[in-house]
Scaffold this motif. Structure first.
Motif, PDB file in Angstrom:
ATOM      1  N   LEU A  99       9.572  -4.448   5.640  1.00  0.00           N
ATOM      2  CA  LEU A  99      10.496  -4.580   4.523  1.00  0.00           C
ATOM      3  C   LEU A  99       9.865  -3.996   3.268  1.00  0.00           C
ATOM      4  O   LEU A  99       8.847  -4.514   2.771  1.00  0.00           O
ATOM      5  CB  LEU A  99      10.866  -6.037   4.293  1.00  0.00           C
ATOM      6  N   PHE A 100      10.444  -2.912   2.756  1.00  0.00           N
ATOM      7  CA  PHE A 100      10.041  -2.342   1.480  1.00  0.00           C
ATOM      8  C   PHE A 100      10.977  -2.910   0.412  1.00  0.00           C
ATOM      9  O   PHE A 100      12.204  -2.769   0.512  1.00  0.00           O
ATOM     10  CB  PHE A 100      10.176  -0.823   1.499  1.00  0.00           C
ATOM     11  N   THR A 101      10.431  -3.533  -0.620  1.00  0.00           N
ATOM     12  CA  THR A 101      11.231  -4.170  -1.661  1.00  0.00           C
ATOM     13  C   THR A 101      11.523  -3.178  -2.786  1.00  0.00           C
ATOM     14  O   THR A 101      10.637  -2.429  -3.213  1.00  0.00           O
ATOM     15  CB  THR A 101      10.490  -5.384  -2.239  1.00  0.00           C
ATOM     16  N   ARG A 102      12.746  -3.191  -3.247  1.00  0.00           N
ATOM     17  CA  ARG A 102      13.152  -2.240  -4.303  1.00  0.00           C
ATOM     18  C   ARG A 102      12.395  -2.543  -5.589  1.00  0.00           C
ATOM     19  O   ARG A 102      12.366  -3.688  -6.050  1.00  0.00           O
ATOM     20  CB  ARG A 102      14.652  -2.323  -4.542  1.00  0.00           C
ATOM     21  N   VAL A 103      11.818  -1.504  -6.186  1.00  0.00           N
ATOM     22  CA  VAL A 103      11.081  -1.685  -7.444  1.00  0.00           C
ATOM     23  C   VAL A 103      11.746  -0.950  -8.585  1.00  0.00           C
ATOM     24  O   VAL A 103      11.630  -1.351  -9.752  1.00  0.00           O
ATOM     25  CB  VAL A 103       9.608  -1.258  -7.306  1.00  0.00           C
ATOM     26  N   THR A 104      12.460   0.163  -8.323  1.00  0.00           N
ATOM     27  CA  THR A 104      13.183   0.877  -9.362  1.00  0.00           C
ATOM     28  C   THR A 104      14.399   1.534  -8.749  1.00  0.00           C
ATOM     29  O   THR A 104      14.393   1.918  -7.584  1.00  0.00           O
ATOM     30  CB  THR A 104      12.351   1.988 -10.030  1.00  0.00           C
ATOM     31  N   PRO A 105      15.459   1.710  -9.547  1.00  0.00           N
ATOM     32  CA  PRO A 105      16.536   2.596  -9.117  1.00  0.00           C
ATOM     33  C   PRO A 105      16.061   4.046  -9.262  1.00  0.00           C
ATOM     34  O   PRO A 105      14.901   4.293  -9.605  1.00  0.00           O
ATOM     35  CB  PRO A 105      17.670   2.283 -10.093  1.00  0.00           C
ATOM     36  N   GLY A 129       4.909   7.280   1.745  1.00  0.00           N
ATOM     37  CA  GLY A 129       3.494   7.615   1.668  1.00  0.00           C
ATOM     38  C   GLY A 129       2.654   6.556   1.003  1.00  0.00           C
ATOM     39  O   GLY A 129       3.157   5.554   0.474  1.00  0.00           O
ATOM     40  N   ILE A 130       1.354   6.776   1.044  1.00  0.00           N
ATOM     41  CA  ILE A 130       0.393   5.899   0.386  1.00  0.00           C
ATOM     42  C   ILE A 130       0.619   5.934  -1.121  1.00  0.00           C
ATOM     43  O   ILE A 130       0.908   6.991  -1.698  1.00  0.00           O
ATOM     44  CB  ILE A 130      -1.050   6.354   0.707  1.00  0.00           C
ATOM     45  N   ARG A 131       0.508   4.810  -1.785  1.00  0.00           N
ATOM     46  CA  ARG A 131       0.632   4.783  -3.242  1.00  0.00           C
ATOM     47  C   ARG A 131      -0.358   5.769  -3.860  1.00  0.00           C
ATOM     48  O   ARG A 131      -1.525   5.808  -3.460  1.00  0.00           O
ATOM     49  CB  ARG A 131       0.354   3.383  -3.776  1.00  0.00           C
ATOM     50  N   PRO A 132       0.056   6.561  -4.848  1.00  0.00           N
ATOM     51  CA  PRO A 132      -0.840   7.559  -5.437  1.00  0.00           C
ATOM     52  C   PRO A 132      -2.140   6.969  -5.971  1.00  0.00           C
ATOM     53  O   PRO A 132      -3.207   7.576  -5.838  1.00  0.00           O
ATOM     54  CB  PRO A 132       0.005   8.164  -6.565  1.00  0.00           C
ATOM     55  N   VAL A 159      14.646  -2.110   1.842  1.00  0.00           N
ATOM     56  CA  VAL A 159      14.937  -1.245   2.973  1.00  0.00           C
ATOM     57  C   VAL A 159      13.894  -1.498   4.052  1.00  0.00           C
ATOM     58  O   VAL A 159      12.694  -1.595   3.758  1.00  0.00           O
ATOM     59  CB  VAL A 159      14.964   0.247   2.561  1.00  0.00           C
ATOM     60  N   ASP A 160      14.365  -1.651   5.283  1.00  0.00           N
ATOM     61  CA  ASP A 160      13.465  -1.833   6.415  1.00  0.00           C
ATOM     62  C   ASP A 160      13.218  -0.484   7.073  1.00  0.00           C
ATOM     63  O   ASP A 160      14.157   0.273   7.351  1.00  0.00           O
ATOM     64  CB  ASP A 160      14.071  -2.795   7.436  1.00  0.00           C
ATOM     65  N   LEU A 161      11.950  -0.192   7.338  1.00  0.00           N
ATOM     66  CA  LEU A 161      11.554   1.002   8.085  1.00  0.00           C
ATOM     67  C   LEU A 161      10.414   0.604   8.999  1.00  0.00           C
ATOM     68  O   LEU A 161       9.431   0.009   8.545  1.00  0.00           O
ATOM     69  CB  LEU A 161      11.097   2.113   7.147  1.00  0.00           C
ATOM     70  N   ALA A 162      10.536   0.939  10.284  1.00  0.00           N
ATOM     71  CA  ALA A 162       9.516   0.609  11.279  1.00  0.00           C
ATOM     72  C   ALA A 162       9.189  -0.883  11.258  1.00  0.00           C
ATOM     73  O   ALA A 162       8.034  -1.275  11.447  1.00  0.00           O
ATOM     74  CB  ALA A 162       8.255   1.439  11.048  1.00  0.00           C
ATOM     75  N   ALA A 193       0.790  -1.224   0.000  1.00  0.00           N
ATOM     76  CA  ALA A 193       0.000   0.000   0.000  1.00  0.00           C
ATOM     77  C   ALA A 193       0.822   1.274   0.000  1.00  0.00           C
ATOM     78  O   ALA A 193       0.266   2.367  -0.121  1.00  0.00           O
ATOM     79  CB  ALA A 193      -0.925   0.005   1.215  1.00  0.00           C
ATOM     80  N   MET A 194       2.146   1.169   0.135  1.00  0.00           N
ATOM     81  CA  MET A 194       2.972   2.360   0.334  1.00  0.00           C
ATOM     82  C   MET A 194       4.209   2.329  -0.545  1.00  0.00           C
ATOM     83  O   MET A 194       4.693   1.261  -0.932  1.00  0.00           O
ATOM     84  CB  MET A 194       3.380   2.474   1.810  1.00  0.00           C
ATOM     85  N   LEU A 195       4.719   3.530  -0.818  1.00  0.00           N
ATOM     86  CA  LEU A 195       5.973   3.688  -1.524  1.00  0.00           C
ATOM     87  C   LEU A 195       6.963   4.441  -0.642  1.00  0.00           C
ATOM     88  O   LEU A 195       6.580   5.355   0.093  1.00  0.00           O
ATOM     89  CB  LEU A 195       5.777   4.470  -2.824  1.00  0.00           C
ATOM     90  N   LEU A 196       8.225   4.073  -0.735  1.00  0.00           N
ATOM     91  CA  LEU A 196       9.306   4.743  -0.031  1.00  0.00           C
ATOM     92  C   LEU A 196      10.337   5.123  -1.083  1.00  0.00           C
ATOM     93  O   LEU A 196      10.838   4.267  -1.810  1.00  0.00           O
ATOM     94  CB  LEU A 196       9.898   3.815   1.026  1.00  0.00           C
ATOM     95  N   THR A 197      10.622   6.411  -1.183  1.00  0.00           N
ATOM     96  CA  THR A 197      11.558   6.901  -2.197  1.00  0.00           C
ATOM     97  C   THR A 197      12.748   7.552  -1.512  1.00  0.00           C
ATOM     98  O   THR A 197      12.590   8.444  -0.674  1.00  0.00           O
ATOM     99  CB  THR A 197      10.878   7.915  -3.125  1.00  0.00           C
TER     100      THR A 197
END
Length: 461
Positions: A454-460, A391-394, A448-451, A374-378
């Motif tokens: 695990l957020f998985t990398r989707v793009t450079p 934040g929440i995915r647009p 990347v882990d936050l709180a 549900a979220m993106l981390l940039t």
């Protein structure tokens, strides 16, 4: 005691004003006595003074009740914590059939089930809400094999709530009331909006585009999320909860609720955490962290513009509970209160580590976009520092028919000493949060882990 009360009240008032929080409530149990400090109002639009009985949405602090309920059911012989979840929820379907068959109840309670964070789905407010949520879990990604690693999962605790329902034959909310709230005298703790609306309660606030706080129109989440985040309670009740956790398993009247050893096992480490603000390890429903040589046990929670924190120090018979009704600074307010209480009551000092100087090469490795369901981390760099937007995915925000929590934008972060993959957020609403980067066998950053998520990398970049 009067001096402690005055100093607590003065700090709470100053911190609330410094962080711009409309209303806060704090409770401390120390030296065998209970004290409260409240400041501000329940709502900027309909202001009432915050009191120790004002209700706040506790978010993930709820998970500690779900875990304790399952431990109590285990002590009654009605649940085996190491049994497969399918013994109790035979209709569980996941994307990986093998994982669905192997995940245990214990995996849910210590976040090692391998489940992604959550599903953004509304399965209604009926008594079948949790059953509907579990049915939708067929769409939930898995991020690891069961038992392989810890990754914070709201969905996992919602599934744990469904185990409670199937074992007791009650709704989750009714089961928690009969197993815990009623025997502990937690008479100001609720799940149903109808129970809350007749009492004094806080609403969340978030900054608008001009930076002015406005009332968060999504007051609470959907019923299907109750086991992981739906409890509404006050500091007076949460101190009752903390004192039970610090005790020997008996209620205030002396009636046995849990064997002492079973209660205390919940705060024993079951899986280690790396570089996490949540703690050094996870017990059963609790995060464990050593602070200045003292072992702490706690859990935080967030809702739309509301934040809560509960921390205990068992060896010192100490607890602090704090609640705030504005984001993103409510998180910072709660952290400041907890640190003040630890230092002023126990002489325990909690400080953030010092980041390394900016390293362009290491920063470049981290730049990119990472995702959970549900979220993106940039992560980006301007050549002098790293920044993080979360934040929440647009597309989810655009499709939502109700207000969703605000995004966290422009947080600065610095890498920490060691292998260079641990980091600390050094500014913004996530200040003080810690995490780390995951690499594959070739050394490339893949997540990347936050709180604890695990957020998985989707793009450079």
């Amino acid at each position: 005691m009067a001096e402690h009360d005055d100093r607590l009240a003065a700090f709470v008032r100053e911190a609330a004003e410094r962080f711009g929080i409309p209303g806060v409530a704090v409770g401390v149990w120390a030296d065998g006595s209970e004290r409260h400090a409240c400041h501000g109002v329940t709502s900027l639009e309909n202001p009432l003074p915050v009191t120790p009985r004002t209700l706040f949405v506790l978010g993930s602090v709820t998970k500690t009740l779900t875990a304790t309920a399952l431990v109590r059911l285990a002590e009654q012989g009605r649940v085996e914590l190491d049994a497969p979840v399918r013994r109790y929820v035979p209709d569980l379907v996941l994307q990986d059939e093998s994982a669905a068959a192997r995940i245990t109840v214990r995996n849910l309670l210590n976040h090692t089930a391998g489940l992604d964070w959550n599903l953004i789905t509304d399965t209604g407010e009926g008594d079948d809400a949790l059953a509907g949520f579990v049915a939708a879990m067929a769409e939930l990604p898995l991020i690891a094999e069961p038992g392989a690693r810890a990754s914070y999962s709201q969905a996992g605790f919602n599934l744990a709530g469904r185990v409670v329902e199937r074992v007791t034959g009650q709704t989750y909310e009714a089961a928690i009331a009969s197993l815990l709230l009623e025997p502990l005298g937690m008479d100001e703790s609720f799940f149903a909006p109808a129970d809350v609306l007749t009492r004094r309660f806080a609403v969340g606030h978030n900054p608008d585009e001009a930076g002015e706080l406005t009332v968060g129109r999504l007051w609470r989440g959907v019923r299907g999320n109750n086991p992981g985040g739906g409890l509404v309670s006050c500091v007076a009740d949460q101190l009752r909860w903390a004192r039970f956790q610090l005790g020997d398993g008996r209620t205030a009247s002396g009636a046995p609720l849990l064997p002492t050893e079973a209660l205390h096992r919940m705060r024993e480490a079951t899986v280690a955490l790396r570089g996490s603000t949540l703690g050094d390890a996870i017990g059963l429903g609790w995060f464990l962290r050593e602070v200045d040589g003292v072992r702490t046990v706690g859990h935080g929670g967030s809702a739309n513009g509301q934040f809560a924190e509960l921390l205990t120090v068992p060896e010192r018979d100490f607890a602090v509970v704090t609640m705030a009704n504005a984001g993103p600074n409510g998180l910072l307010f709660n952290q400041a209160v907890v640190r003040w209480a630890l230092e002023n009551h126990l002489g325990v000092v909690d400080r953030d580590p010092e980041p390394l100087p900016y390293d362009a090469s290491r920063a470049g490795e981290a730049v990119g976009t990472y995702a959970i369901d549900a979220m993106l981390l940039t992560i980006a760099t301007d050549g002098a520092s790293l920044t993080m937007d979360v934040g929440i995915r647009p597309e989810i925000r655009a499709a939502a028919d109700t207000e969703l929590p605000a995004d966290y934008l422009g947080a600065a972060l610095g890498l920490l000493p060691g292998d260079g993959d641990d980091y600390l957020v050094t500014s913004g609403g996530l200040q003080g949060q810690r995490g780390f980067f995951t690499r594959d066998a070739s050394g490339a950053i893949t997540g990347v882990d936050l709180a604890g998520r695990l957020f998985t990398r989707v793009t450079p970049a």
